[in-house]
Design a protein around this motif. Structure first.
Motif, mmCIF file in Angstrom:
data_model
loop_
_atom_site.group_PDB
_atom_site.id
_atom_site.type_symbol
_atom_site.label_atom_id
_atom_site.label_comp_id
_atom_site.label_asym_id
_atom_site.label_seq_id
_atom_site.Cartn_x
_atom_site.Cartn_y
_atom_site.Cartn_z
ATOM 1 N N HIS A 115 0.817 -1.218 0.000
ATOM 2 C CA HIS A 115 0.000 0.000 0.000
ATOM 3 C C HIS A 115 0.851 1.267 0.000
ATOM 4 C CE1 HIS A 115 -3.152 -2.874 0.637
ATOM 5 N NE2 HIS A 115 -2.545 -3.318 1.704
ATOM 6 N N LYS A 116 1.897 1.237 -0.811
ATOM 7 C CA LYS A 116 2.793 2.398 -0.958
ATOM 8 C C LYS A 116 2.877 2.764 -2.431
ATOM 9 C CE LYS A 116 4.643 2.207 3.303
ATOM 10 N NZ LYS A 116 4.540 3.199 4.319
ATOM 11 N N ASP A 117 3.093 4.033 -2.694
ATOM 12 C CA ASP A 117 3.202 4.479 -4.074
ATOM 13 C C ASP A 117 4.652 4.887 -4.348
ATOM 14 O OD1 ASP A 117 2.342 4.912 -6.575
ATOM 15 O OD2 ASP A 117 1.352 6.819 -6.163
ATOM 16 N N TRP A 118 5.511 3.890 -4.456
ATOM 17 C CA TRP A 118 6.919 4.182 -4.686
ATOM 18 C C TRP A 118 7.139 4.578 -6.147
ATOM 19 C CZ3 TRP A 118 7.097 -0.806 -1.540
ATOM 20 C CH2 TRP A 118 7.260 -0.509 -0.174
ATOM 21 N N ASN A 119 8.389 4.869 -6.485
ATOM 22 C CA ASN A 119 8.753 5.341 -7.833
ATOM 23 C C ASN A 119 8.887 4.134 -8.787
ATOM 24 O OD1 ASN A 119 9.781 6.655 -10.047
ATOM 25 N ND2 ASN A 119 11.797 7.030 -9.136
ATOM 26 N N PHE A 120 7.710 3.665 -9.245
ATOM 27 C CA PHE A 120 7.719 2.458 -10.085
ATOM 28 C C PHE A 120 8.084 2.791 -11.525
ATOM 29 C CE2 PHE A 120 4.577 1.462 -6.712
ATOM 30 C CZ PHE A 120 5.216 0.347 -6.166
ATOM 31 N N LYS A 121 8.912 1.978 -12.125
ATOM 32 C CA LYS A 121 9.224 2.043 -13.559
ATOM 33 C C LYS A 121 8.791 0.704 -14.148
ATOM 34 C CE LYS A 121 11.735 5.905 -13.337
ATOM 35 N NZ LYS A 121 11.071 7.159 -13.682
ATOM 36 N N THR A 122 7.712 0.730 -14.906
ATOM 37 C CA THR A 122 7.232 -0.541 -15.441
ATOM 38 C C THR A 122 8.028 -0.923 -16.691
ATOM 39 O OG1 THR A 122 5.516 0.567 -16.701
ATOM 40 C CG2 THR A 122 4.895 -0.281 -14.544
ATOM 41 N N VAL A 123 8.277 -2.221 -16.792
ATOM 42 C CA VAL A 123 9.062 -2.731 -17.923
ATOM 43 C C VAL A 123 8.340 -3.898 -18.570
ATOM 44 C CG1 VAL A 123 11.300 -1.951 -17.082
ATOM 45 C CG2 VAL A 123 10.431 -4.182 -16.342
ATOM 46 N N ARG A 124 8.635 -4.076 -19.840
ATOM 47 C CA ARG A 124 8.117 -5.182 -20.638
ATOM 48 C C ARG A 124 9.306 -5.936 -21.241
ATOM 49 N NH1 ARG A 124 2.577 -6.152 -20.217
ATOM 50 N NH2 ARG A 124 1.372 -4.261 -20.460
ATOM 51 N N THR A 125 9.014 -7.086 -21.815
ATOM 52 C CA THR A 125 10.076 -7.840 -22.496
ATOM 53 C C THR A 125 10.743 -6.957 -23.548
ATOM 54 O OG1 THR A 125 8.939 -9.933 -22.175
ATOM 55 C CG2 THR A 125 10.561 -9.846 -23.948
ATOM 56 N N GLY A 126 12.064 -6.932 -23.490
ATOM 57 C CA GLY A 126 12.823 -6.129 -24.466
ATOM 58 C C GLY A 126 13.306 -4.812 -23.890
ATOM 59 N N ASP A 127 12.664 -4.345 -22.809
ATOM 60 C CA ASP A 127 13.148 -3.117 -22.168
ATOM 61 C C ASP A 127 14.490 -3.393 -21.475
ATOM 62 O OD1 ASP A 127 10.924 -1.776 -23.006
ATOM 63 O OD2 ASP A 127 9.852 -1.937 -21.104
ATOM 64 N N VAL A 128 15.328 -2.360 -21.432
ATOM 65 C CA VAL A 128 16.651 -2.555 -20.827
ATOM 66 C C VAL A 128 16.950 -1.440 -19.817
ATOM 67 C CG1 VAL A 128 17.604 -3.749 -22.851
ATOM 68 C CG2 VAL A 128 17.869 -1.269 -22.649
ATOM 69 N N LEU A 129 17.814 -1.752 -18.920
ATOM 70 C CA LEU A 129 18.361 -0.765 -17.997
ATOM 71 C C LEU A 129 19.875 -0.800 -18.184
ATOM 72 C CD1 LEU A 129 18.327 1.164 -15.533
ATOM 73 C CD2 LEU A 129 18.207 -0.860 -14.057
ATOM 74 N N ASP A 130 20.425 0.325 -18.657
ATOM 75 C CA ASP A 130 21.863 0.400 -18.871
ATOM 76 C C ASP A 130 22.552 0.547 -17.517
ATOM 77 O OD1 ASP A 130 24.383 0.915 -19.989
ATOM 78 O OD2 ASP A 130 23.388 1.719 -21.780
ATOM 79 N N VAL A 131 23.475 -0.364 -17.187
ATOM 80 C CA VAL A 131 24.129 -0.274 -15.873
ATOM 81 C C VAL A 131 25.561 0.244 -15.993
ATOM 82 C CG1 VAL A 131 22.683 -2.004 -14.766
ATOM 83 C CG2 VAL A 131 24.758 -2.752 -15.954
ATOM 84 N N GLY A 132 25.949 0.581 -17.221
ATOM 85 C CA GLY A 132 27.286 1.127 -17.415
ATOM 86 C C GLY A 132 28.310 0.035 -17.672
ATOM 87 N N ASN A 133 29.546 0.473 -18.000
ATOM 88 C CA ASN A 133 30.628 -0.464 -18.329
ATOM 89 C C ASN A 133 30.236 -1.399 -19.476
ATOM 90 O OD1 ASN A 133 32.229 0.641 -16.278
ATOM 91 N ND2 ASN A 133 31.362 -0.756 -14.749
ATOM 92 N N GLY A 134 29.355 -0.905 -20.349
ATOM 93 C CA GLY A 134 28.958 -1.689 -21.530
ATOM 94 C C GLY A 134 27.950 -2.787 -21.235
ATOM 95 N N LYS A 135 27.393 -2.805 -20.046
ATOM 96 C CA LYS A 135 26.459 -3.881 -19.678
ATOM 97 C C LYS A 135 25.034 -3.337 -19.517
ATOM 98 C CE LYS A 135 30.070 -6.469 -17.294
ATOM 99 N NZ LYS A 135 30.522 -7.072 -16.033
ATOM 100 N N GLN A 136 24.105 -4.227 -19.767
ATOM 101 C CA GLN A 136 22.685 -3.870 -19.624
ATOM 102 C C GLN A 136 21.945 -4.968 -18.869
ATOM 103 O OE1 GLN A 136 21.560 -3.598 -23.770
ATOM 104 N NE2 GLN A 136 21.438 -1.367 -23.647
ATOM 105 N N LEU A 137 20.906 -4.552 -18.182
ATOM 106 C CA LEU A 137 19.935 -5.522 -17.664
ATOM 107 C C LEU A 137 18.769 -5.543 -18.639
ATOM 108 C CD1 LEU A 137 19.943 -4.678 -13.850
ATOM 109 C CD2 LEU A 137 20.807 -6.764 -14.897
ATOM 110 N N LYS A 138 18.493 -6.723 -19.197
ATOM 111 C CA LYS A 138 17.363 -6.870 -20.126
ATOM 112 C C LYS A 138 16.240 -7.561 -19.382
ATOM 113 C CE LYS A 138 19.900 -7.402 -24.420
ATOM 114 N NZ LYS A 138 19.637 -7.707 -25.796
#
Ligand code: FEO
Length: 398
Positions: A115-138
């Motif tokens: 029951h909290k409204d945190w800072n949600f970032k919704t993702v779907r298949t194929g979305d990525v999060l760049d973590v730097g050093n040439g790596k990504q979370l897919k």
């Protein structure tokens, strides 16, 4: 205590050595469990999942010993059951504005739990999060493996698939890797976990394995959220097992599950087993009293079997409650390709077997005949009939 996984990836979970029941009292965990969480520290620092709620304070304390929690840039919640999201409140109290990456269903589920409204970032298949050093979370949605909100996460560069509940086992270990633990316990618990948690969603498992295979992602490691993780040759082995289990899995085994009041139905179970043995010297037969056996171990055995005989005396015009509960469990687990029939004693009018056969058919088992009943306690003639029934049953399940 954090454990190095590979390069800048660490395990930051909790080993729960004393857990014996999980999901309330729904699932036995004879060997405890792990709540595996992971920290990725590239140019960005990302926490993947947390631990079960009772261990939230310990999780935060241990995480603080590993990093400055305020330096976390993102949290990934792959699935919101509280064995994985349980430390979120304590975590978000420290980093309230940090984004939480999850599926749209994940938002609903997290909000439903906290029951909290945190800072949600919704993702779907194929979305990525760049973590730097040439790596990504897919991100890879994995609905119904085993909840609607579930997703996997893949770390490029290190070739790591974070699989959340899928491919896990309820087995406590601080050795991290499947190749470091007792293989007998590992594979027994791996199958029990699949049979009791994942099996209802076999179609989704099959489709997801095909989808991930088609992605051609190199996978060097599968980091699960429970139990040991897979690396090297074990990666393919773990996936191959799931692919087999998802497709009407069966071995050359027959389970005879029953309950009894004064022992008559037990005698029938034992004599049917003898008949099966006479007809097939190789088939594995297990006779299990439902009131005396762990229900999850029974479910695992039925999952392995090509056929199950279900026995109960008639009691108040019904089957015994333990047998009714077993059938409800089978309905939910939705095993495919099982042949079956009912048996049992009666003293008055004998309603149970018909009810059992009807229910077995309704839940999708193939009822091969009307089963066998016996009025009062089995005598020599009834014993011979039960053995003959067991022999004939073998012929009907080929
Ligand atoms: Fe391990 Fe679905 O929670």
């Amino acid at each position: 205590m954090a454990r190095l996984i590979k390069n800048n990836v660490q395990w930051v979970g909790k080993v729960d050595w004393e857990l014996r029941m999980f999901h309330g009292n729904e699932l036995s965990t004879h060997y405890g469990s792990n709540y595996n969480a992971y920290l990725v520290q590239e140019q960005k620092t990302v926490l993947i999942d947390t631990v079960w709620k009772p261990f939230a304070a310990e999780f935060i304390r241990e995480l603080s010993n590993t990093i400055d929690i305020k330096k976390i840039d993102a949290v990934v919640i792959q699935h919101a059951e509280i064995d994985h999201s349980g430390a979120l409140e304590e975590l978000m109290a420290i980093i309230p504005n940090v984004p939480i990456y999850c599926t749209p269903n994940g938002v609903k589920s997290i909000k439903g739990h906290f029951h909290k409204d945190w800072n949600f970032k919704t993702v779907r298949t194929g979305d990525v999060l760049d973590v730097g050093n040439g790596k990504q979370l897919k991100f890879i949605e994995a609905a119904m493996l085993h909840w609607p909100d579930t997703m996997f996460t893949y770390l490029t560069g290190d070739n790591i698939l974070f699989s959340n509940d899928a491919f896990g086992q309820h087995m406590a270990t601080d050795l991290v890797w499947a190749d470091c633990v007792d293989p007998c316990i590992l594979w027994e618990e791996d199958m029990k976990y699949y049979a009791n948690i994942i099996a209802p969603w076999g179609k989704s498992v099959d489709a997801k394995i095909k989808e991930i295979t088609a992605m051609n992602l190199p996978i060097d490691m599968i980091l699960t959220s429970h139990g040991a993780c897979w690396r090297g040759a074990d990666v393919l082995k773990a996936i191959t097992k799931y692919a087999a289990w998802a497709n009407a899995y069966k071995e050359n085994r027959i389970a005879i599950v029953y309950d009894t009041i004064w022992g008559g139905t037990r005698i029938m179970a034992d004599e049917i087993a003898k008949g099966i043995r006479l007809a097939d010297p190789l088939v594995v037969v297990n006779v299990m009293n439902l009131s005396l056996s762990d229900k999850n171990d029974v479910a695992t055995e039925v999952f392995r079997c090509k056929a199950v005989l279900v026995g109960s005396p008639s009691h108040n015009k019904c089957a015994l409650s333990s047998v009714g509960a077993f059938l409800e469990e089978m309905r939910g687990l939705a095993f495919k390709g099982k042949k079956t029939a009912a048996f049992g004693c009666y003293g008055w009018s004998g309603e149970a077997q018909k009810r059992l056969n009807n229910t077995l058919a309704e839940i999708g088992f193939e009822v091969v005949d009307e089963g066998i009943t016996n009025l009062w306690e089995p005598d020599d003639a009834a014993i011979a009939k039960c053995q003959a029934y067991g022999q004939a049953f073998v012929g009907k399940i080929k």
